[in-house]
Design an enzyme around this catalytic site. Sequence first.
Site, mmCIF file in Angstrom:
data_model
loop_
_atom_site.group_PDB
_atom_site.id
_atom_site.type_symbol
_atom_site.label_atom_id
_atom_site.label_comp_id
_atom_site.label_asym_id
_atom_site.label_seq_id
_atom_site.Cartn_x
_atom_site.Cartn_y
_atom_site.Cartn_z
ATOM 1 N N CYS A 103 6.658 -6.730 6.624
ATOM 2 C CA CYS A 103 7.979 -6.902 7.649
ATOM 3 C C CYS A 103 8.777 -7.191 8.628
ATOM 4 C CB CYS A 103 7.165 -5.599 8.591
ATOM 5 S SG CYS A 103 8.693 -4.415 9.209
ATOM 6 N N CYS A 106 -0.061 5.711 10.099
ATOM 7 C CA CYS A 106 0.453 5.348 10.282
ATOM 8 C C CYS A 106 0.222 4.540 11.215
ATOM 9 C CB CYS A 106 1.565 6.138 11.497
ATOM 10 S SG CYS A 106 2.601 7.334 10.773
ATOM 11 N N CYS A 110 3.562 8.567 0.426
ATOM 12 C CA CYS A 110 4.340 7.258 2.057
ATOM 13 C C CYS A 110 4.091 6.343 1.338
ATOM 14 C CB CYS A 110 2.695 7.543 3.002
ATOM 15 S SG CYS A 110 3.135 6.188 4.333
ATOM 16 N N CYS A 125 1.814 -1.687 15.418
ATOM 17 C CA CYS A 125 1.709 -1.616 13.263
ATOM 18 C C CYS A 125 0.901 -3.083 12.711
ATOM 19 C CB CYS A 125 3.606 -1.085 13.082
ATOM 20 S SG CYS A 125 3.038 -1.450 11.381
ATOM 21 N N GLU A 132 0.575 -1.164 -0.141
ATOM 22 C CA GLU A 132 -0.422 -0.205 0.151
ATOM 23 C C GLU A 132 0.943 1.673 -0.332
ATOM 24 O OE1 GLU A 132 -3.758 -1.578 2.597
ATOM 25 O OE2 GLU A 132 -2.174 -0.656 3.502
ATOM 26 N N CYS A 149 7.145 -4.501 16.035
ATOM 27 C CA CYS A 149 6.797 -2.882 16.795
ATOM 28 C C CYS A 149 4.472 -4.230 16.737
ATOM 29 C CB CYS A 149 7.088 -2.057 15.793
ATOM 30 S SG CYS A 149 8.161 -1.473 15.409
#
Length: 346
Positions: free
Chosen positions: A114, A339, A107, A121, A94, A118
């Site tokens: 990933c 975010c 962005c 997230c 995305e 975290c």
Amino acid sequence: MESAKKDIRALTKDQLRDFFVANGDKAFRGNQVYEWLWQKSAHSFEAMTNISKETREMLKKNFVINHIKVDQMQRSSDGTIKNAVQLYDGLIVESVLIPTATRTTACVSSQVGCSLDCKFCATSRLKRMRNLNPDEIYDQVVAIDNESRLYFDKPLSNIVFMGMGEPLMNYKNVLQSIEKITSKEGLGMSPKRITVSTSGVPKMIKKMADEEVKFNLAVSLHSAIDEVRTSIMPFNKNFPLKDLREALQYWFSKTKNRITYEYVVWEGINDTQADVEALVKFCRFAPSKVNIIEYNPIDDGAFQQASNNAIDMYQKTLEANNITVTVRRSRGKDIDAACGQLANKS
Ligand code: SAH
């Protein structure tokens, strides 16, 4: 779908020139094709109208042009646009366009999924499938630039590597994409308008410093106390704050570029005076500023945004210590484009 032929955009300009020379043509032909591939974002060899038909056929026999496809575009009530982007092998990442009165910011994602963990997230819950290639990062920027011109009547002005993935875990490709984005033969954007955001990989920050890169660096700090940071960002155990600090000092000594710390304040996690004081101390190691960002809830409710009082305490304490601080509100929440929300639903 994946093809046995090589993606022509994996070739450097020199390699492309060499290819033409080896095939009995002029090196100059390589420049022409290179321009079609990057500056003009051609998606097919047919589009290369100043290249002879035989040459185009020959290229087609040897190469493919992999390119992204905007699979789905969503618009938020605040103007933010989120693109679900399909890659050549069917995987999806995305990217987001964030408009303000004065700028439009892209962005972009750097990895599919990933490898970091975290806890706050959404992307960290996806397995890291693979790194994005330089052209896949470049294409996200081009797609958003086109949307910016179409919907906001102006070109893209800024780029942040704050989408899915950890840019410094895909170091080579990220740097190559920036090289293309900033080059006159690409988009010709100033590196000053680009920010790479990292959760903090000390070795890679040093490597970047050695290359004296010209773009901005943002570090997702969220806590300047090791135990706290490790509890929310477990990889911090392997890259403790001491190493991060050292790398950031080195970064500043080489680039003279101020560092931005991204910071979310959560209730019961990092909302005490001791947390702010640790941050103030951390900020003294290299010229920096703090961006306090709003928490964007992901599904399970384990994290809560701290009270306004706690945010005010952060702001006042930082300002009293002459540290620049901005408190930023998130955009695009209604379409999960804020975010940490990327891949929330897909
Ligand atoms: N891996 C990189 C870039 C992607 S995350 C990095 O860690 O910097 C981009 C920013 O969003 C980071 O500062 C990250 O800490 C922050 N973020 C992640 N999840 C969030 C959430 N749920 N709410 C607010 N910010 C979040």
